[in-house]
Design a protein around this motif. Sequence first.
Motif, short mmCIF file in Angstrom:
data_model
loop_
_atom_site.label_atom_id
_atom_site.label_comp_id
_atom_site.label_asym_id
_atom_site.label_seq_id
_atom_site.Cartn_x
_atom_site.Cartn_y
_atom_site.Cartn_z
N GLN A 249 45.51 57.89 59.14
CA GLN A 249 46.31 57.51 60.32
C GLN A 249 46.10 56.05 60.70
O GLN A 249 47.05 55.35 61.07
CB GLN A 249 45.95 58.43 61.49
N THR A 252 48.04 53.82 58.30
CA THR A 252 49.49 53.84 58.59
C THR A 252 49.81 52.96 59.79
O THR A 252 50.79 52.19 59.78
CB THR A 252 49.95 55.28 58.83
N LEU A 253 49.02 53.08 60.85
CA LEU A 253 49.26 52.27 62.05
C LEU A 253 49.09 50.79 61.77
O LEU A 253 49.88 49.96 62.24
CB LEU A 253 48.29 52.70 63.16
N ALA A 255 49.60 49.29 58.95
CA ALA A 255 50.77 48.85 58.18
C ALA A 255 51.99 48.68 59.09
O ALA A 255 52.75 47.69 58.96
CB ALA A 255 51.07 49.86 57.08
N GLU A 256 52.20 49.61 60.03
CA GLU A 256 53.33 49.48 60.96
C GLU A 256 53.18 48.26 61.85
O GLU A 256 54.17 47.54 62.10
CB GLU A 256 53.43 50.75 61.81
N VAL A 257 51.99 48.01 62.34
CA VAL A 257 51.76 46.83 63.18
C VAL A 257 52.03 45.55 62.40
O VAL A 257 52.65 44.60 62.91
CB VAL A 257 50.31 46.84 63.72
N ASP A 259 54.13 45.20 59.87
CA ASP A 259 55.59 45.07 59.69
C ASP A 259 56.26 44.54 60.95
O ASP A 259 57.16 43.67 60.88
CB ASP A 259 56.18 46.43 59.30
N ILE A 260 55.86 45.07 62.09
CA ILE A 260 56.47 44.60 63.36
C ILE A 260 56.14 43.14 63.60
O ILE A 260 57.01 42.35 64.02
CB ILE A 260 55.98 45.48 64.52
N THR A 263 58.36 41.05 61.43
CA THR A 263 59.74 41.00 61.96
C THR A 263 59.83 40.07 63.16
O THR A 263 60.81 39.30 63.30
CB THR A 263 60.20 42.42 62.34
N LYS A 374 57.23 47.76 71.31
CA LYS A 374 56.82 48.70 70.28
C LYS A 374 55.47 48.31 69.67
O LYS A 374 54.62 49.17 69.41
CB LYS A 374 57.91 48.74 69.20
N LYS A 378 51.98 50.44 69.57
CA LYS A 378 51.24 50.72 68.34
C LYS A 378 49.78 50.25 68.45
O LYS A 378 48.86 50.92 67.99
CB LYS A 378 51.91 50.03 67.16
#
Length: 502
Positions: A249, A252-253, A255-257, A259-260, A263, A374, A378
């Motif tokens: 977990q 995954t978090l 990696a999402e952070v 990506d954001i 962006t 977002k 996260k």
Amino acid sequence: MDESRFVSLRDNLNVIFKNKFFILGLFTAAMLSSFFYCILASPVYVSKTHILVQIGREKLSSIDTMPKESYNIVFRKRTQDIYNEVELLKSTYLIKKIFPRLKKMLIDVNKQYSPQASLLNRMRMKVNEVNDKVKKCARDLLVKTGLASQLSEDQLLLLRFNKAKQIEFIEDSDVIEIGFRWDDPGFAADALNLYAEAYLQEYAEIHKTNTPLNFYYDQINKYRTKLGNLEKELVEYKLNNNISDINGQRKTLIAEVADIENTLRKLQIKQRDLDIKLKQINRMDKTPGEWIETPNIGQLGKKLTDLSNLDQTYFSLKTKRDAISQFYLGSSKKVEILNTQMDLIRHQKAKSLFNILNTEKKALSNQEIYLSNKLNKKRLILDKLNIQEMKIEQLNRERNILRDNFLLYSKKGEEFRISKELDKNKIFSVKIMEPALPPITPESPKKGLILGLTAFLSLFIGFAYSVVHEYFNHTFEDANDFDQHLNIPLLLTIAKSKYLKR
């Protein structure tokens, strides 16, 4: 001039024969003294027995409490265990413990000597009595002078018993040899057996377990309950916080952070590009006669309006103006009308571009705000996950401590149970290999060695004395000595005769 004379075999033999009576007398006196000492000295017997140090029961461990790879292994420190037993055997406490019985046995042994014993035995007893009286007088003298402490008869006997024992560890084995020196072989064997029995009793008393077995059972149940409650708390905590694989977990978090954040960086770059374009359009709008080229706009701007008609109208008017300018002056009314129309179209395009780019900028700003919110969410989830991980690690540490304590008490309880069974069945880790028997031959005095050394030393001393005496003797023995030392020719010699003494 005197010259050193070489000492030959003849000279040595001459020295021996000249002092033969002295050498023989010294040899005879020494041999007679040694002979009478060997006869009159009380023989000393040494009775011996052996103790086998087996696996120490205090080192036993239950197989159930050991890891699988350690099954059927009993840990032991052999050398340390054996030296522990040696120190116990050397202690004076054991002699003190059996002293009354030893004293009674010694009195009974002394009573067995009959007044009608052989002449040799009576002579030895007399010598021992005289020896004891001399020692007592010497000890009293030392006590009076302050060089020794006053001791009672029992204390002196206790010291004698303590000096009589001999303890030796046989290297490269598990055996301890015990000896007892005394002038009576039967007493030496009985005293040693009594001492070995006292040692076994003392060993059992030292390693006796007095702690009740219920104490270990209570501790085992206590830690089993605590361990079960903590395991339940750990499972409930994971279920309540929806934690299955905390490491997965967290990855995954993260990696999402990432990506954001990537962006957001792209949006910020686009916003800076829009600001640059707006500045360029504003500058061209304020510059008369300069047409505003349509910059690269996004899909949103293309959907809002189409600026190609303005470009065609502007360039059509510019073509007309250029054609009329060939026939009219620049200040003519027709040319001014065309310039005015061209300025209106240029300002209209600038306004349209401002509207398009500002709309696109606002859309990027709204998207940035959404992604920032977002991202914060996260990050909060990631921080919460880190806190949860710390909590789980803390629970795991507490669980491991409780498990270790539970296993420790289980192991100690099993060892205690085994020790109780050993005590119950009188199983010890030390064993008397054989009982002490009365020795047949005395250990001392070693008569052959004493007589041999006496003979050698008396002859050596006699010969050495004769050589030294001859070296310092300045009497002339023959004509050669007279001529050698005085360097004067000898005129006359007179034979020794008993009549000349008259």
